[in-house]
Design a protein around this motif. Structure first.
Motif, PDB file in Angstrom:
ATOM      1  N   VAL A 183       0.848  -1.195   0.000  1.00  0.00           N
ATOM      2  CA  VAL A 183       0.000   0.000   0.000  1.00  0.00           C
ATOM      3  C   VAL A 183       0.882   1.242   0.000  1.00  0.00           C
ATOM      4  O   VAL A 183       2.056   1.183   0.356  1.00  0.00           O
ATOM      5  CB  VAL A 183      -0.949   0.014   1.218  1.00  0.00           C
ATOM      6  CG1 VAL A 183      -1.831  -1.235   1.211  1.00  0.00           C
ATOM      7  CG2 VAL A 183      -0.176   0.128   2.524  1.00  0.00           C
ATOM      8  N   PRO A 184       0.329   2.391  -0.377  1.00  0.00           N
ATOM      9  CA  PRO A 184       1.126   3.623  -0.400  1.00  0.00           C
ATOM     10  C   PRO A 184       1.560   4.053   0.997  1.00  0.00           C
ATOM     11  O   PRO A 184       0.878   3.805   1.992  1.00  0.00           O
ATOM     12  CB  PRO A 184       0.172   4.656  -1.018  1.00  0.00           C
ATOM     13  CG  PRO A 184      -0.868   3.865  -1.720  1.00  0.00           C
ATOM     14  CD  PRO A 184      -1.018   2.604  -0.941  1.00  0.00           C
ATOM     15  N   CYS A 185       2.691   4.741   1.038  1.00  0.00           N
ATOM     16  CA  CYS A 185       3.242   5.267   2.277  1.00  0.00           C
ATOM     17  C   CYS A 185       3.522   6.757   2.111  1.00  0.00           C
ATOM     18  O   CYS A 185       4.082   7.180   1.095  1.00  0.00           O
ATOM     19  CB  CYS A 185       4.534   4.541   2.635  1.00  0.00           C
ATOM     20  SG  CYS A 185       5.330   5.117   4.146  1.00  0.00           S
ATOM     21  N   VAL A 186       3.124   7.524   3.108  1.00  0.00           N
ATOM     22  CA  VAL A 186       3.451   8.947   3.177  1.00  0.00           C
ATOM     23  C   VAL A 186       4.294   9.145   4.424  1.00  0.00           C
ATOM     24  O   VAL A 186       3.921   8.691   5.517  1.00  0.00           O
ATOM     25  CB  VAL A 186       2.180   9.814   3.261  1.00  0.00           C
ATOM     26  CG1 VAL A 186       2.549  11.284   3.445  1.00  0.00           C
ATOM     27  CG2 VAL A 186       1.319   9.624   2.021  1.00  0.00           C
ATOM     28  N   LEU A 187       5.444   9.791   4.294  1.00  0.00           N
ATOM     29  CA  LEU A 187       6.311  10.044   5.436  1.00  0.00           C
ATOM     30  C   LEU A 187       6.352  11.530   5.744  1.00  0.00           C
ATOM     31  O   LEU A 187       6.513  12.358   4.840  1.00  0.00           O
ATOM     32  CB  LEU A 187       7.733   9.536   5.151  1.00  0.00           C
ATOM     33  CG  LEU A 187       7.877   8.021   4.970  1.00  0.00           C
ATOM     34  CD1 LEU A 187       9.332   7.667   4.660  1.00  0.00           C
ATOM     35  CD2 LEU A 187       7.409   7.254   6.202  1.00  0.00           C
ATOM     36  N   VAL A 188       6.189  11.856   7.017  1.00  0.00           N
ATOM     37  CA  VAL A 188       6.248  13.263   7.434  1.00  0.00           C
ATOM     38  C   VAL A 188       7.699  13.713   7.486  1.00  0.00           C
ATOM     39  O   VAL A 188       8.605  12.915   7.780  1.00  0.00           O
ATOM     40  CB  VAL A 188       5.556  13.475   8.793  1.00  0.00           C
ATOM     41  CG1 VAL A 188       4.115  12.981   8.757  1.00  0.00           C
ATOM     42  CG2 VAL A 188       6.323  12.788   9.929  1.00  0.00           C
ATOM     43  N   THR A 189       7.910  14.970   7.220  1.00  0.00           N
ATOM     44  CA  THR A 189       9.275  15.507   7.193  1.00  0.00           C
ATOM     45  C   THR A 189       9.609  16.316   8.435  1.00  0.00           C
ATOM     46  O   THR A 189      10.730  16.799   8.562  1.00  0.00           O
ATOM     47  CB  THR A 189       9.466  16.411   5.961  1.00  0.00           C
ATOM     48  OG1 THR A 189       8.538  17.501   6.021  1.00  0.00           O
ATOM     49  CG2 THR A 189       9.248  15.633   4.680  1.00  0.00           C
ATOM     50  N   PHE A 190       8.654  16.459   9.360  1.00  0.00           N
ATOM     51  CA  PHE A 190       8.845  17.338  10.513  1.00  0.00           C
ATOM     52  C   PHE A 190       9.025  16.592  11.831  1.00  0.00           C
ATOM     53  O   PHE A 190       9.120  17.206  12.886  1.00  0.00           O
ATOM     54  CB  PHE A 190       7.651  18.300  10.638  1.00  0.00           C
ATOM     55  CG  PHE A 190       6.317  17.642  10.414  1.00  0.00           C
ATOM     56  CD1 PHE A 190       5.734  16.855  11.393  1.00  0.00           C
ATOM     57  CD2 PHE A 190       5.665  17.804   9.205  1.00  0.00           C
ATOM     58  CE1 PHE A 190       4.510  16.253  11.169  1.00  0.00           C
ATOM     59  CE2 PHE A 190       4.433  17.208   8.974  1.00  0.00           C
ATOM     60  CZ  PHE A 190       3.852  16.426   9.969  1.00  0.00           C
ATOM     61  N   GLY A 191       9.065  15.252  11.807  1.00  0.00           N
ATOM     62  CA  GLY A 191       9.200  14.488  13.041  1.00  0.00           C
ATOM     63  C   GLY A 191      10.611  14.514  13.587  1.00  0.00           C
ATOM     64  O   GLY A 191      11.579  14.775  12.857  1.00  0.00           O
ATOM     65  N   PRO A 192      10.769  14.221  14.884  1.00  0.00           N
ATOM     66  CA  PRO A 192      12.093  14.234  15.509  1.00  0.00           C
ATOM     67  C   PRO A 192      13.041  13.166  14.992  1.00  0.00           C
ATOM     68  O   PRO A 192      14.239  13.236  15.241  1.00  0.00           O
ATOM     69  CB  PRO A 192      11.786  13.986  16.991  1.00  0.00           C
ATOM     70  CG  PRO A 192      10.369  14.358  17.165  1.00  0.00           C
ATOM     71  CD  PRO A 192       9.716  14.024  15.869  1.00  0.00           C
ATOM     72  N   ALA A 199      14.913   9.754   0.972  1.00  0.00           N
ATOM     73  CA  ALA A 199      15.784   8.628   0.653  1.00  0.00           C
ATOM     74  C   ALA A 199      15.073   7.286   0.813  1.00  0.00           C
ATOM     75  O   ALA A 199      15.492   6.285   0.217  1.00  0.00           O
ATOM     76  CB  ALA A 199      17.027   8.657   1.534  1.00  0.00           C
ATOM     77  N   LEU A 200      13.996   7.258   1.587  1.00  0.00           N
ATOM     78  CA  LEU A 200      13.227   6.023   1.780  1.00  0.00           C
ATOM     79  C   LEU A 200      12.229   5.790   0.655  1.00  0.00           C
ATOM     80  O   LEU A 200      11.546   4.768   0.618  1.00  0.00           O
ATOM     81  CB  LEU A 200      12.499   6.065   3.123  1.00  0.00           C
ATOM     82  CG  LEU A 200      13.406   6.176   4.362  1.00  0.00           C
ATOM     83  CD1 LEU A 200      12.565   6.264   5.625  1.00  0.00           C
ATOM     84  CD2 LEU A 200      14.368   5.004   4.423  1.00  0.00           C
ATOM     85  N   LYS A 201      12.121   6.757  -0.260  1.00  0.00           N
ATOM     86  CA  LYS A 201      11.296   6.665  -1.453  1.00  0.00           C
ATOM     87  C   LYS A 201       9.834   6.324  -1.156  1.00  0.00           C
ATOM     88  O   LYS A 201       9.273   5.361  -1.716  1.00  0.00           O
ATOM     89  CB  LYS A 201      11.894   5.646  -2.436  1.00  0.00           C
ATOM     90  CG  LYS A 201      13.280   6.043  -2.924  1.00  0.00           C
ATOM     91  CD  LYS A 201      13.829   5.055  -3.930  1.00  0.00           C
ATOM     92  CE  LYS A 201      15.203   5.505  -4.425  1.00  0.00           C
ATOM     93  NZ  LYS A 201      15.792   4.559  -5.412  1.00  0.00           N
ATOM     94  N   PRO A 202       9.205   7.107  -0.273  1.00  0.00           N
ATOM     95  CA  PRO A 202       7.773   6.902  -0.065  1.00  0.00           C
ATOM     96  C   PRO A 202       6.989   7.398  -1.280  1.00  0.00           C
ATOM     97  O   PRO A 202       7.547   8.100  -2.144  1.00  0.00           O
ATOM     98  CB  PRO A 202       7.481   7.761   1.171  1.00  0.00           C
ATOM     99  CG  PRO A 202       8.458   8.890   1.040  1.00  0.00           C
ATOM    100  CD  PRO A 202       9.723   8.260   0.485  1.00  0.00           C
ATOM    101  N   GLU A 203       5.726   7.077  -1.322  1.00  0.00           N
ATOM    102  CA  GLU A 203       4.896   7.561  -2.427  1.00  0.00           C
ATOM    103  C   GLU A 203       4.681   9.078  -2.335  1.00  0.00           C
ATOM    104  O   GLU A 203       4.410   9.731  -3.351  1.00  0.00           O
ATOM    105  CB  GLU A 203       3.542   6.837  -2.436  1.00  0.00           C
ATOM    106  CG  GLU A 203       3.574   5.465  -3.086  1.00  0.00           C
ATOM    107  CD  GLU A 203       4.454   4.463  -2.340  1.00  0.00           C
ATOM    108  OE1 GLU A 203       5.184   3.708  -3.017  1.00  0.00           O
ATOM    109  OE2 GLU A 203       4.418   4.430  -1.088  1.00  0.00           O
ATOM    110  N   ALA A 204       4.794   9.620  -1.119  1.00  0.00           N
ATOM    111  CA  ALA A 204       4.686  11.077  -0.960  1.00  0.00           C
ATOM    112  C   ALA A 204       5.348  11.492   0.342  1.00  0.00           C
ATOM    113  O   ALA A 204       5.494  10.687   1.278  1.00  0.00           O
ATOM    114  CB  ALA A 204       3.225  11.517  -0.964  1.00  0.00           C
ATOM    115  N   LEU A 205       5.758  12.762   0.391  1.00  0.00           N
ATOM    116  CA  LEU A 205       6.269  13.372   1.609  1.00  0.00           C
ATOM    117  C   LEU A 205       5.238  14.377   2.104  1.00  0.00           C
ATOM    118  O   LEU A 205       4.596  15.063   1.314  1.00  0.00           O
ATOM    119  CB  LEU A 205       7.599  14.081   1.344  1.00  0.00           C
ATOM    120  CG  LEU A 205       8.777  13.193   0.945  1.00  0.00           C
ATOM    121  CD1 LEU A 205       9.947  14.051   0.488  1.00  0.00           C
ATOM    122  CD2 LEU A 205       9.203  12.293   2.109  1.00  0.00           C
ATOM    123  N   LEU A 206       5.095  14.484   3.414  1.00  0.00           N
ATOM    124  CA  LEU A 206       4.144  15.421   3.999  1.00  0.00           C
ATOM    125  C   LEU A 206       4.903  16.472   4.793  1.00  0.00           C
ATOM    126  O   LEU A 206       5.532  16.161   5.799  1.00  0.00           O
ATOM    127  CB  LEU A 206       3.156  14.685   4.907  1.00  0.00           C
ATOM    128  CG  LEU A 206       2.075  15.556   5.554  1.00  0.00           C
ATOM    129  CD1 LEU A 206       1.158  16.140   4.489  1.00  0.00           C
ATOM    130  CD2 LEU A 206       1.282  14.749   6.577  1.00  0.00           C
TER     131      LEU A 206
END
Length: 224
Positions: A183-192, A199-206
């Motif tokens: 399934v698609p993955c979205v990774l947040v860019t603001f977490g600690p 670099a993890l090549k998610p389907e989208a960055l948030l």
């Protein structure tokens, strides 16, 4: 039903401050001072209690000792349960985005590697427990992320179809979980957790929760 599944720590909320405080309580029990720092070690905090204890032992120059960590891990969880939300905060716009998704017809759920009782306690303290249609923790099943069944069962319990789900997270564990589940993955860019999420090549960055409803519609389509 289409389902948006969220990780908790580092994705919906920054829990690192309270986690580090619990680990430091353990180090004081060992007769040491506070070995972890909230700003420097936030990424380690979000990898869990054992990771924090391991880092502290390394800073003491002690060899890795699983037996000591096994003794203090339950103490860390106890300390965390006693002070779980004084330094924790939901990310700006997170719950607005969740409410928008839910009102649009998506199922919303949490799949976390935090023990279920602690996740439940935290969500209640933050006043957001009731919005979720399911919430599974690390000990809810015999498996946990990155095993895809953890994600699939979270989706099923929310009343959704695992084939029409997606995962919002902040780590390589979340990325691997979504890949294994197909399934698609979205990774947040603001977490600690930091690092280069791209670099993890998610389907989208948030970058901002205001953008999430549009990203969801693009990746899995509008809710029926």
């Amino acid at each position: 039903m289409k389902t948006v599944v969220f990780d908790l720590d580092g994705t919906l909320a920054d829990t690192s401050g309270d986690l580090i405080a619990a680990a430091n309580a353990c180090f004081r029990q060992m007769g040491e001072g506070d070995l972890l720092d909230a700003s420097r070690d936030a990424g380690t905090a979000l990898r869990g209690g054992r990771a924090m204890l391991t880092l502290g032992m390394q800073r003491l120059g002690r060899p890795l000792d699983d037996a000591t960590i096994d003794v203090f891990y339950p103490k860390l969880l106890e300390a965390y349960a006693q002070d779980i939300d004084s330094r924790t905060y939901l990310y700006p716009g997170a719950m607005d985005a969740v409410e928008t998704l839910k009102s649009s017809g998506y199922r919303v759920a949490i799949c976390t590697n935090k023990p279920e009782a602690l996740a439940d306690q935290l969500l209640r303290r933050l006043g957001v427990r009731d919005i979720w249609q399911s919430m599974l923790g690390a000990d809810s099943l015999a498996v946990r992320k990155p095993d895809p069944e953890h994600l699939h069962e979270t989706t099923r319990r929310a009343g959704g179809d695992p084939a029409q789900s997606m995962l919002i997270g902040d780590s390589i564990t979340d990325r691997k979980t979504a890949q294994a589940a197909g399934v698609p993955c979205v990774l947040v860019t603001f977490g600690p957790a930091g690092g280069d999420m791209s670099a993890l090549k998610p389907e989208a960055l948030l970058h901002d929760y205001a953008d999430l409803p549009g990203i969801v519609a693009e990746l899995i389509g509008k809710a029926a």
